[in-house]
Structure formats: C-alpha cells, structure tokens
Write a protein that holds these residues in place. Sequence first.
Motif, PDB file in Angstrom:
ATOM      1  N   SER A  74       0.970  -1.243  -0.067  1.00 18.44           N
ATOM      2  CA  SER A  74       0.116  -0.104  -0.087  1.00 18.44           C
ATOM      3  C   SER A  74       0.718   1.398   0.003  1.00 18.44           C
ATOM      4  O   SER A  74       0.405   2.184  -0.566  1.00 18.44           O
ATOM      5  N   ASP A  75       2.067   1.136   0.609  1.00 14.69           N
ATOM      6  CA  ASP A  75       3.096   2.342   0.651  1.00 14.69           C
ATOM      7  C   ASP A  75       3.667   2.576  -0.816  1.00 14.69           C
ATOM      8  O   ASP A  75       4.385   3.528  -0.889  1.00 14.69           O
ATOM      9  N   LEU A  76       3.752   1.514  -1.489  1.00  9.83           N
ATOM     10  CA  LEU A  76       4.851   1.535  -2.834  1.00  9.83           C
ATOM     11  C   LEU A  76       4.424   2.921  -3.533  1.00  9.83           C
ATOM     12  O   LEU A  76       5.377   3.598  -4.080  1.00  9.83           O
ATOM     13  N   PRO A  77       3.126   3.153  -3.956  1.00 11.34           N
ATOM     14  CA  PRO A  77       3.033   4.481  -4.704  1.00 11.34           C
ATOM     15  C   PRO A  77       3.681   5.581  -4.140  1.00 11.34           C
ATOM     16  O   PRO A  77       4.325   6.766  -4.854  1.00 11.34           O
ATOM     17  N   ARG A  78       3.716   5.848  -2.731  1.00 18.23           N
ATOM     18  CA  ARG A  78       4.306   7.080  -2.095  1.00 18.23           C
ATOM     19  C   ARG A  78       5.607   6.911  -1.565  1.00 18.23           C
ATOM     20  O   ARG A  78       6.479   7.818  -1.476  1.00 18.23           O
ATOM     21  N   LEU A  79       6.033   5.674  -1.188  1.00 15.27           N
ATOM     22  CA  LEU A  79       7.223   5.544  -0.628  1.00 15.27           C
ATOM     23  C   LEU A  79       7.566   6.192   0.587  1.00 15.27           C
ATOM     24  O   LEU A  79       8.602   6.738   0.968  1.00 15.27           O
ATOM     25  N   SER A  80       6.408   6.426   1.278  1.00 15.63           N
ATOM     26  CA  SER A  80       6.420   7.488   2.783  1.00 15.63           C
ATOM     27  C   SER A  80       7.527   6.840   3.754  1.00 15.63           C
ATOM     28  O   SER A  80       8.319   7.417   4.340  1.00 15.63           O
ATOM     29  N   ALA A  81       7.477   5.749   3.708  1.00 12.98           N
ATOM     30  CA  ALA A  81       8.259   4.650   4.718  1.00 12.98           C
ATOM     31  C   ALA A  81       9.906   5.276   4.591  1.00 12.98           C
ATOM     32  O   ALA A  81      10.530   5.298   5.029  1.00 12.98           O
ATOM     33  N   LEU A  82      10.178   5.219   2.973  1.00 19.03           N
ATOM     34  CA  LEU A  82      11.443   5.234   2.588  1.00 19.03           C
ATOM     35  C   LEU A  82      11.920   6.844   3.037  1.00 19.03           C
ATOM     36  O   LEU A  82      13.152   7.048   3.629  1.00 19.03           O
ATOM     37  N   THR A  83      11.073   7.508   2.565  1.00 21.67           N
ATOM     38  CA  THR A  83      11.394   8.817   2.927  1.00 21.67           C
ATOM     39  C   THR A  83      11.595   9.098   4.553  1.00 21.67           C
ATOM     40  O   THR A  83      12.690   9.821   5.119  1.00 21.67           O
ATOM     41  N   GLN A  84      10.748   8.455   5.309  1.00 26.17           N
ATOM     42  CA  GLN A  84      10.951   8.720   6.564  1.00 26.17           C
ATOM     43  C   GLN A  84      11.941   8.139   7.136  1.00 26.17           C
ATOM     44  O   GLN A  84      12.782   8.647   7.950  1.00 26.17           O
ATOM     45  N   ALA A  85      12.576   6.798   6.573  1.00 24.87           N
ATOM     46  CA  ALA A  85      13.908   6.076   7.087  1.00 24.87           C
ATOM     47  C   ALA A  85      15.082   7.143   6.771  1.00 24.87           C
ATOM     48  O   ALA A  85      16.075   7.161   7.440  1.00 24.87           O
ATOM     49  N   ARG A  86      15.099   7.790   5.548  1.00 25.23           N
ATOM     50  CA  ARG A  86      15.953   8.440   5.183  1.00 25.23           C
ATOM     51  C   ARG A  86      16.268   9.812   6.090  1.00 25.23           C
ATOM     52  O   ARG A  86      17.410  10.398   6.292  1.00 25.23           O
ATOM     53  N   LEU A  87      15.050  10.182   6.309  1.00 24.78           N
ATOM     54  CA  LEU A  87      15.124  11.541   7.324  1.00 24.78           C
ATOM     55  C   LEU A  87      15.670  11.029   8.637  1.00 24.78           C
ATOM     56  O   LEU A  87      16.350  11.869   9.223  1.00 24.78           O
ATOM     57  N   SER A  88      15.120   9.921   9.150  1.00 27.23           N
ATOM     58  CA  SER A  88      15.418   9.734  10.506  1.00 27.23           C
ATOM     59  C   SER A  88      16.895   9.045  10.771  1.00 27.23           C
ATOM     60  O   SER A  88      17.359   9.171  11.868  1.00 27.23           O
ATOM     61  N   ALA A  89      17.287   8.340   9.466  1.00 25.46           N
ATOM     62  CA  ALA A  89      18.803   7.876   9.804  1.00 25.46           C
ATOM     63  C   ALA A  89      19.548   8.188   8.503  1.00 25.46           C
ATOM     64  O   ALA A  89      19.732   7.359   7.777  1.00 25.46           O
ATOM     65  N   PRO A  90      19.804   9.428   8.351  1.00 30.29           N
ATOM     66  CA  PRO A  90      20.397   9.834   6.987  1.00 30.29           C
ATOM     67  C   PRO A  90      21.866   9.090   6.873  1.00 30.29           C
ATOM     68  O   PRO A  90      22.198   9.095   5.774  1.00 30.29           O
ATOM     69  N   LEU A  91      22.485   8.682   8.158  1.00 30.34           N
ATOM     70  CA  LEU A  91      23.841   7.973   7.710  1.00 30.34           C
ATOM     71  C   LEU A  91      23.616   6.673   7.171  1.00 30.34           C
ATOM     72  O   LEU A  91      24.866   5.995   7.279  1.00 30.34           O
ATOM     73  N   ILE A  92      22.529   6.041   7.341  1.00 36.09           N
ATOM     74  CA  ILE A  92      22.382   4.469   7.302  1.00 36.09           C
ATOM     75  C   ILE A  92      22.006   4.403   5.708  1.00 36.09           C
ATOM     76  O   ILE A  92      20.661   4.740   5.535  1.00 36.09           O
ATOM     77  N   PRO A  93      22.477   3.764   4.697  1.00 35.45           N
ATOM     78  CA  PRO A  93      21.881   3.328   3.470  1.00 35.45           C
ATOM     79  C   PRO A  93      20.820   2.498   3.403  1.00 35.45           C
ATOM     80  O   PRO A  93      20.833   1.577   4.319  1.00 35.45           O
ATOM     81  N   VAL A  94      19.614   2.391   2.628  1.00 37.97           N
ATOM     82  CA  VAL A  94      18.558   1.681   2.871  1.00 37.97           C
ATOM     83  C   VAL A  94      18.112   1.107   1.842  1.00 37.97           C
ATOM     84  O   VAL A  94      18.542   1.513   0.656  1.00 37.97           O
ATOM     85  N   VAL A  95      18.192  -0.092   1.607  1.00 34.80           N
ATOM     86  CA  VAL A  95      17.715  -1.161   0.787  1.00 34.80           C
ATOM     87  C   VAL A  95      16.256  -1.666   1.056  1.00 34.80           C
ATOM     88  O   VAL A  95      15.992  -1.977   2.048  1.00 34.80           O
ATOM     89  N   VAL A  96      15.408  -1.238  -0.052  1.00 29.86           N
ATOM     90  CA  VAL A  96      14.011  -1.531  -0.187  1.00 29.86           C
ATOM     91  C   VAL A  96      13.617  -3.061  -0.299  1.00 29.86           C
ATOM     92  O   VAL A  96      14.283  -3.676  -1.108  1.00 29.86           O
ATOM     93  N   LEU A  97      12.763  -3.548   0.691  1.00 31.91           N
ATOM     94  CA  LEU A  97      12.540  -4.879   0.454  1.00 31.91           C
ATOM     95  C   LEU A  97      11.078  -4.769  -0.020  1.00 31.91           C
ATOM     96  O   LEU A  97      10.336  -4.178   0.932  1.00 31.91           O
ATOM     97  N   SER A  98      10.463  -5.531  -0.942  1.00 31.68           N
ATOM     98  CA  SER A  98       9.015  -5.601  -1.442  1.00 31.68           C
ATOM     99  C   SER A  98       8.610  -6.798  -1.923  1.00 31.68           C
ATOM    100  O   SER A  98       9.374  -7.523  -2.391  1.00 31.68           O
TER     101      SER A  98
END
Length: 596
Positions: A74-98
């Motif tokens: 349900s979040d894939l169109p907006r990717l808000s979780a990704l945005t949130q993760a990048r904002l909260s932990a900018p120094l940790i690279p994020v790989v999306v699992l879907s």
Amino acid sequence: MEIALSGEQTTPSSSRIRILLVGGSAEAASALRATLDRAKAMEFEIIHAQRLAQALALPHAREADVMLLHVEESDLPRLSALTQARLSAPLIPVVVLSEIDDEAIALRALQNGARGYLVTSEINPRLLVTTLGVALESHRMTLQLNSARERARHLATHDQLTGLANRSLFQDRLSQAVSAARRGRQKLAVLFVNLDGFKTINDTLGHAVGDGLLRGIARRFSSCLRETDTAARLGGDEFAVLLTNLSNELDGATVARKLLHVLGQPLQFRRQSTSIRCSIGIATFPRDASDAEELVKKADTATYHAKERGGSRFEFYTEDMNAAIQRRVALEERLRTALDDKQLVLHYQPQFDLTRGRIIGAEALLRWQHPELGLVSPSHFLSMAEETGLIVPIGDWVLRTACEQNAIWNRAEHHGLRVSVNVSSQQFLEVGFANVVRRTLEESGLAPVSLELEITESSLLRDVEITVNTLRSLKDLGVRLAIDDFGTGYSALAYLKRLPIDVLKIDKSFVRALTTDPADATITEAIVQLASGLNLTTIAEGVETLEQLLLLGSYGCNRMQGYLFGKPVPAQIFEQWLADPPFRWVQGQTQEATAE
Ligand code: C2E
Ligand code: MG
Ligand code: MG
C-alpha cells in the motif's frame, strides 16, 4: 514489537555487517537470516523491529551498516516509509524489500534515495550479498565525496592557519549582512583588528612563533563574539569582525574593548610568553557607509588612525580621518620628489662629554624643508619613507651629507669630531650596505673613526645572519657602531656580547622620568653597569635638566645628548657652537651650568 537478534552477538564487530531490518514478519526475518547464513562471503548480524522508531531505539541500531526496509504494497506508490527512514537515519543506506516485482517502482525507490530494491520472492544468498555490498559501497563513496566537497568548500572559504573565515567568505557575509540590514533597517559594524608590532615579533622570534601566536589570537576571538558574528583573518596580522543586528552603534565599542582585553592577555607558545596589543578601527552601517566596500575602507582608515595614535586602542571612523588620509597621500607624493628638489636637510645635535667638558660629536637628524608645511620632523615622514622604500636613497643621502660635513669640520680645527648617522633597518639589511659606507667614507675623505652608525635593536634582530656579517664588515672598516633607543626593544642582552657594538644609547623615555620614577632610575643605572661590564660606552639621550645630568654622571654615564646641551640645529649654527658652546661644564661643577 518483535525482536529477532542473530545469535547472541549484540556488540559491534568490525568484520560483521549489521543489518537493521525494519518491518516484515518474524518468519520473514528468520527466512532472511537463513538466507544470509548460507552466504559465505560475509558475516551478518540482524536487528529487527516492526517499526522504524522502535528499530532505531534498539541498542547499536544507529550504528547499523545498512537498513533493509520492508515496504508494504500500500505504501509503494508514495514510498513514505522510505522518505521517513532516510530522514530519521540519514547516515544509514537503505535497501527496499518488497513483495512487488515492478521495475518502475524499483526505479522510483532508487530515485528517492534507496541504495537497492529487493523482491522478497527472488532473494537468494548471491543476490542479497551483492545488493547489500553495492549499497554499502555506493553509500561509502557518497559520504567520501560529500566530505571531500565539504573540505574543498572549507578550504576555499577559510584561512588555513587559523581556521577563521577568509577574506572572500568575510566579504560574502558582509555583503549579505548589508543587504539584510538595509531591508530590515538594522545597524551593523565592521571592526578591523591589526596587531601592533607583529612584524617585529615575526622577524625577531621567527615565523613559527608568529604563526602560533596568530592561531592563539584567532581562538580568542570567539570568546568575545556571538554565534551570529563573523571573525575573519584577512591576511598577515589583519583580522576583521562583522557584528550584525546591533541595537546601538556603540555596541562596536563594547566588543572592541573586550577584544583589546582578551587579545592582550599573555600567550604561551613554546614556553615563550608573549603579549600582543592591537589597534582596532570601527565603521558602522548605515552611519559611515552605505555599502560593504565602503565600510571596509572606512574601518581600515580608522585602524590606521588607532595605530597612528600609538596603538592598543580602538577608533571609530570619522570624516576627519578621511581628510587626514588624503593629506597623507599628498605628502607621500611630495616626498617622492623631496630628495631631487633638495628639500631634505640635516640638523646636528651636540653630544657632550662630561669628563672632557666639551662637545665630542653630533647626531645628524633629518628634516624636510617642505615648501608649504615648513620644517617637517622625521616622525611625520619616516614611516612613509620606509613603506615606500624611499628610505634607502634618502638614507644614502643622509650618510653622504653627514660624512661630507664632518670631513669639513675635521679638516678645520675640530679634528676627531664624530658624527652619528641613523640607519634604518631596510637600509642596514640592503645587500652591500657596508660597501656603500666604505665608498662614502672614501669619497668624503672622512676617517672611519669619525663616523658612528646608529642602529635600532629591532633592526639588529631582524635577520641575525645578515646583521652579524654587515656589522663585522662595518667594524673592519673602522666605524663605530651604536644601538639606538636601547631599552625600548627586546633588549636581547645575549646578542650584545656576540655583536661588535661600541655604544649603547639609553632611550630618552628612561631619562625623562629619571629623577621622578625610581624604576626608570634603576633600569638606567643597570644599563650603564651592564654596558661597562661589556666594555661598551653609554650615551644618554634626551637629557633636559641638570638633575638628570648629575644622576647620570653618578651612575658613571658621562656622555649625553639632549636639549640641555643644545637642540638639533643647522650645520652653520652647530659650527658656531663648536667654537662657542651653548652649555659649559667644568668637572666638579654643580651649580653654574647654563644652557643658552
Ligand atoms: P633618535 O635617533 O633617537 O633621535 C633622537 C630624537 O630625540 C631626535 O628627534 C631629537 O630631536 C630628539 N631629542 C633630542 N634631545 C631631546 C631632548 O632633550 N628631549 C626630547 N624630548 N627630545 C630630544 P627627531 O629629530 O625628531 O628624530 C626622531 C627619530 O627619527 C630619531 O630618533 C631617529 O630614529 C629618526 N631619524 C632621524 N633622522 C634620521 C635619519 O637620517 N635616518 C633614519 N633612518 N632615521 C632618522
Ligand atoms: Mg639616533
Ligand atoms: Mg634614540
């Protein structure tokens, strides 16, 4: 909340890659761990939580090397979780699992800052390891690139020695501050801070001490300034401060006072303690100037005036100062032609010997016979002559004129009369100065013993190697060498023994208060004793009263110069004085001494 930690390992280990797994079920986490266990190339540790906030609150979570972020369909169109993760932990690279295998979504995730996109059903050890490896590596490179960019930006805008803002950053900030102040009808001030006598410190104590001092000074600026103020090093010993949003134009004075106090505290460097004084010039917006360039010019002008008035003080810019600067520029123009226009003259001041009761020499003192200003004293034009380099030809002229004049006196009945010539440090450090002296003596026919050269302490210490060589060559010629204004400089006594000096001239500042200030009396007596211990002659300068004469005589200083014996006068008058001295002294006499 569900937490699954791999094995018992909870402490960080450098070879192990710590994965922060966010979202997904406990089963999915176990499956992932099983997949990673099968990967032999790397060791992993998984920290798992359902929600981002929970995950980041776990021990060592913030030190994770990579985040595997499970994104719900349900979040894939907006990717808000990704945005949130990048904002909260900018120094940790994020790989999306879907669960969704969709190239467009994967691409968008990457465009939104993900370092990889994994479809859960496709995960195998090789894919997982390579995706995580690429994510880590690309993130590391980005960080490196950013820090290199940041370093380059810092280098371009900061002074390397002190770390303060440099001239270009200062100008940028000043221009912005002026625009903002204009819009907001606010006041701001520019303070120029110039260290007094820094060149002498650099020349005498060496550049390493000079650099250390500049760094120490730079650190002290911050203690006087607010966060919003800017301190910059503009170059050399010039600093500038920008004060914004002032409630009152006089706030600049408060900061200047603080700076004078704080910068003036002794600085320890390599076990040497040095105190620095400074001159501060202040210009304010909008009172003194309407733009940044003008403000800087006026602060500079004010600094120049603070220096002129003896330093260790601050001055606000005033319109009068501008007029004074213009007068100075005009004077400088005239000085350039003064020598050719024969406007320079020498006056001679008697040097008196108490034991012989007569004039034994003369100090040649330069004067400028200015067509409009009249007789100008050297204090008004010598520093200008030094700054422009004119001092060298002027100094050569002084030397030649004084030698020729004294040769005439020596050929007449004043055999043995000595002339003292002041030598500026620039002239003294010129290559071949000793040769100039030799040639001048030959051409004028003056005996070398009848010439004394006066050199100040600070010029002697400027470049010890050149100094020693030049002094030796001069000594070989047979001229006498005197240290002028002794006691006012560093009084580096160790040098006195090593240098072939004949005479110490005790500065008039000590003589002035001799009979009123016991400290000056003690210093003067100590200088006379020191000189006699080193077989040097002393001459006291600035002797104006009989009391001073008697006290100096009681210390064993018998040679003197000062208004008591006669002011500096043109050669013809001095010549009359040789025959008929204005001051008479008979050994043992105390009362009858008179000066005309
Ligand atoms: P200085 O070499 O220490 O010269 C002594 C200064 O003290 C002279 O100032 C002199 O007029 C003044 N003076 C002498 N007796 C008394 C006294 O009893 N009371 C007081 N209050 N002052 C006295 P002047 O002529 O204005 O020269 C100032 C300085 O300018 C000199 O200090 C010297 O450093 C420099 N100077 C003068 N002529 C030359 C020159 O031809 N070349 C160079 N390089 N410097 C020169
Ligand atoms: Mg002198
Ligand atoms: Mg002197």
